[in-house]
Write a protein that holds these residues in place. Structure first.
Motif: not given
Length: 288
Positions: A120-139
């Motif tokens: 598996v190829t891993l891609t990492m993203h650094n963001m604030s918690s609100p930004e991460l939660i929004k990104a999860l909701h947006n898939r």
């Protein structure tokens, strides 16, 4: 008419000002005004009532705002779903990390990947918690390490641990030699807070800590993020409260001092969307 016209329009409508919207969009006001004028010409309607003192949406603008938001939401969802499908086919995993948390968790993540997910190829993203939660909701990402909040409703959460808060102070500050520091002592210093929109859970814990102690801050400065807070500690001799993990990020000249009495704790959890059933994520959840 293009999607960018809709994004510009929504930004201006929400900001209530061409100047503020231009700053958010990283453009200049004349260019933004021209884009909105082009949109009005295309639609054949006036979207904004303009005056020297204020700007407001016309009735047509109010209707168009609702529809524009819907179109943009659907477009964002289409992009997210397409990217997710591509990740599945490529055998990739997109993980989000709070700033600095990857230093604590990356070894564990890589161990999990190397055990059963070495393809598996891993891609990492650094963001604030609100930004991460929004990104999860947006898939837009598969899973993220977040601070649980009401915005996590609809997501699956796996609690990892709770961390105590501690005072971060300059190494040459009188507090640095103390075994512990009280809320009353901290309140008399130049206290640095982290902006609520970037770290709402941390901010609420810190505010609650001083409210419980029934003390008010003598002076405070607001930092946009953790790194800015640490910079202010070093440059102006201020103090703040941060989770224990942040000690790994402290520059030379900043030290951690425990809080006297019972310290507030902050939770860290692994979050993911329940509809995300990609093989890579399923396998990761089984081994992490």
């Amino acid at each position: 008419m293009e999607l960018r016209h809709l994004r510009y329009f929504v930004s201006v409508a929400e900001a209530g000002s061409f100047t503020q919207a231009a700053v958010r969009l990283h453009t200049v006001q004349p260019s933004l005004s021209r884009q909105i004028k082009d949109l009005e010409t295309y639609l054949g309607v006036t979207l904004f009532e303009r005056s020297t003192r204020q700007m407001s949406l016309t009735p047509a603008g109010l209707v168009f705002l609702d529809e524009a938001r819907l179109v943009l939401s659907q477009a964002d969802r289409a992009v997210a779903r397409a990217r997710q499908t591509a990740r599945v086919q490529a055998g990739s995993l997109a993980l989000g990390f709070l700033f600095g948390v990857e230093m604590e968790l990356l070894v564990r993540v890589m161990k999990a990947l190397n055990s059963d997910l070495n393809s598996v190829t891993l891609t990492m993203h650094n963001m604030s918690s609100p930004e991460l939660i929004k990104a999860l909701h947006n898939r837009e990402i598969d899973a993220a390490f977040v601070r649980p909040s009401p915005d996590c409703e609809g997501l699956n959460l796996k609690s990892l641990h709770h961390e105590r808060l501690a005072a971060a102070v300059p190494a040459d500050h009188p507090f640095a030699s103390l075994g512990a520091v009280t809320a009353q002592e901290l309140a008399l210093q130049h206290f640095i807070t982290v902006a609520h929109q970037h770290a709402p859970i941390l901010r609420e814990l810190v505010d609650g800590y001083f409210e419980t102690a029934q003390v008010s801050l003598a002076s405070s400065y607001e930092a946009e993020n953790l790194m800015m807070a640490l910079s202010l500690i070093s440059s102006m001799g201020g103090v703040t409260l941060l989770p224990e993990y942040a000690q790994r990020l402290y520059p030379a000249g900043v030290v951690s001092v425990p809080l006297s009495g019972q310290s507030p704790t902050i939770e860290l959890a692994l979050a993911y969307h329940p509809d995300n059933r990609t093989p890579a994520l399923e396998a990761f959840l089984q081994v992490f």
